[in-house]
Write a protein that holds these residues in place. Structure first.
Motif, mmCIF file in Angstrom:
data_model
loop_
_atom_site.group_PDB
_atom_site.id
_atom_site.type_symbol
_atom_site.label_atom_id
_atom_site.label_comp_id
_atom_site.label_asym_id
_atom_site.label_seq_id
_atom_site.Cartn_x
_atom_site.Cartn_y
_atom_site.Cartn_z
ATOM 1 N N PHE A 162 0.656 -1.035 0.064
ATOM 2 C CA PHE A 162 0.039 -0.019 0.253
ATOM 3 C C PHE A 162 0.814 1.215 0.069
ATOM 4 N N SER B 290 2.391 1.997 -3.360
ATOM 5 C CA SER B 290 1.652 2.276 -4.540
ATOM 6 C C SER B 290 1.110 3.896 -4.098
ATOM 7 N N MET B 291 0.983 4.169 -2.894
ATOM 8 C CA MET B 291 0.612 5.454 -2.637
ATOM 9 C C MET B 291 1.799 6.430 -3.220
ATOM 10 N N GLU C 195 1.533 7.040 -6.943
ATOM 11 C CA GLU C 195 0.284 7.563 -7.438
ATOM 12 C C GLU C 195 0.351 8.999 -7.842
ATOM 13 N N SER D 248 -9.531 3.307 -2.477
ATOM 14 C CA SER D 248 -8.827 2.210 -2.709
ATOM 15 C C SER D 248 -7.722 2.560 -3.859
ATOM 16 N N ILE D 249 -7.050 1.292 -4.239
ATOM 17 C CA ILE D 249 -6.444 1.434 -5.491
ATOM 18 C C ILE D 249 -7.514 1.170 -6.533
ATOM 19 N N LEU E 266 -8.787 4.547 -7.135
ATOM 20 C CA LEU E 266 -8.032 5.478 -7.979
ATOM 21 C C LEU E 266 -7.924 5.083 -9.494
#
Length: 252
Positions: free
Chosen positions: A75, A78-79, A82, A133-134, A137
């Motif tokens: 997580f 990924s953040m 982004e 969440s992903i 997004l």
């Protein structure tokens, strides 16, 4: 006597205690894993932040360090990527539109429709108590391609009318809004109905697809209402700004 046995207690003290069968290592350092679960309704983002604050408050020695692993580490990775992903998508769209119109101003008018889509998606997620969440997004990124077609329809028509019939920008954008209103509404409604199965589905894995549909529908509805009014205004502002720059360059 050299063959006499010496008891161990005569030279050492020993005791029996429970101990780990094996010692795990991460790289060259011994490591232990502390697992945690989320309460119902809790998001992993705020939880990881609270854990980081709790670890910092312990003031552990420099020889002890900690890091997230598993889902929490994925997580955080990924953040971290982004913002770069969104920036790369916007930059690529701007370059393609700039090459299409051979102009650096009109692509900004088209990109101005995207913030309203993102705000609409976030409002829809808040109203439905759905976390960002992903998958949600990904829905926001999809809106970049879906929402900008509204502005493309109007701006492209206004530019063509201005060049072919020598119309002023005000009259050209008004004609574009009137003539392109129906295809804009038709494509938006078609996209909304296409996303409804993602929200209304109740089969296996439906909870995984719902954030995608909610973000798409919320972004489309909100941006549709906003951009029909803001796109012509921004088009005229940027067109007048570009004309002022041209005049200054001529005078210079």
């Amino acid at each position: 006597n050299g063959s006499a046995l010496v008891p161990l207690a005569a030279m050492a003290r020993f005791s029996t205690d429970p101990s780990a069968i094996s010692i795990n290592h991460q790289a060259t350092f011994p490591a232990i894993t502390v697992s945690f679960n989320l309460r119902p309704g809790a998001s992993i983002g705020p939880v990881t932040q609270q854990i980081s604050q709790a670890v910092a408050a312990l003031r552990m020695p420099a020889s002890i360090s900690g890091a997230f692993a598993g889902t929490a580490a994925a997580f955080r990775e990924s953040m971290a990527s982004e913002p770069l992903l969104i920036l790369a998508a916007l930059l690529s769209v701007y370059v393609v539109l700039g090459m299409l119109y051979e102009n650096l101003v009109h692509p900004l008018t088209i990109l101005s429709t995207l913030p309203s889509a993102g705000v609409g998606a976030l409002i829809a997620l808040l109203l439905t108590h759905t976390e960002l969440s992903i998958i949600a997004l990904i829905g926001v990124l999809m809106l970049i391609g879906i929402v900008k077609k509204n502005a493309i329809m109007m701006i492209d028509f206004a530019i063509a009318e201005g060049r072919q019939h020598a119309l002023p920008p005000e009259e050209a954008i008004v004609r574009a809004g009137l003539i392109r209103f129906r295809p804009i509404m038709m494509t938006t409604v078609a996209a909304i109905f296409g996303a409804l199965p993602l929200v209304l589905g109740s089969g296996y894995g439906s909870e995984f697809r719902k954030p995608l549909g909610i973000s798409i529908i919320g972004g489309l509805v909100f941006s549709q209402v906003i951009t029909l009014y803001t796109t012509p205004v921004i088009y005229l502002w940027l067109d007048r700004a570009s004309q002022r720059l041209r005049r200054r360059r001529k005078h210079a």
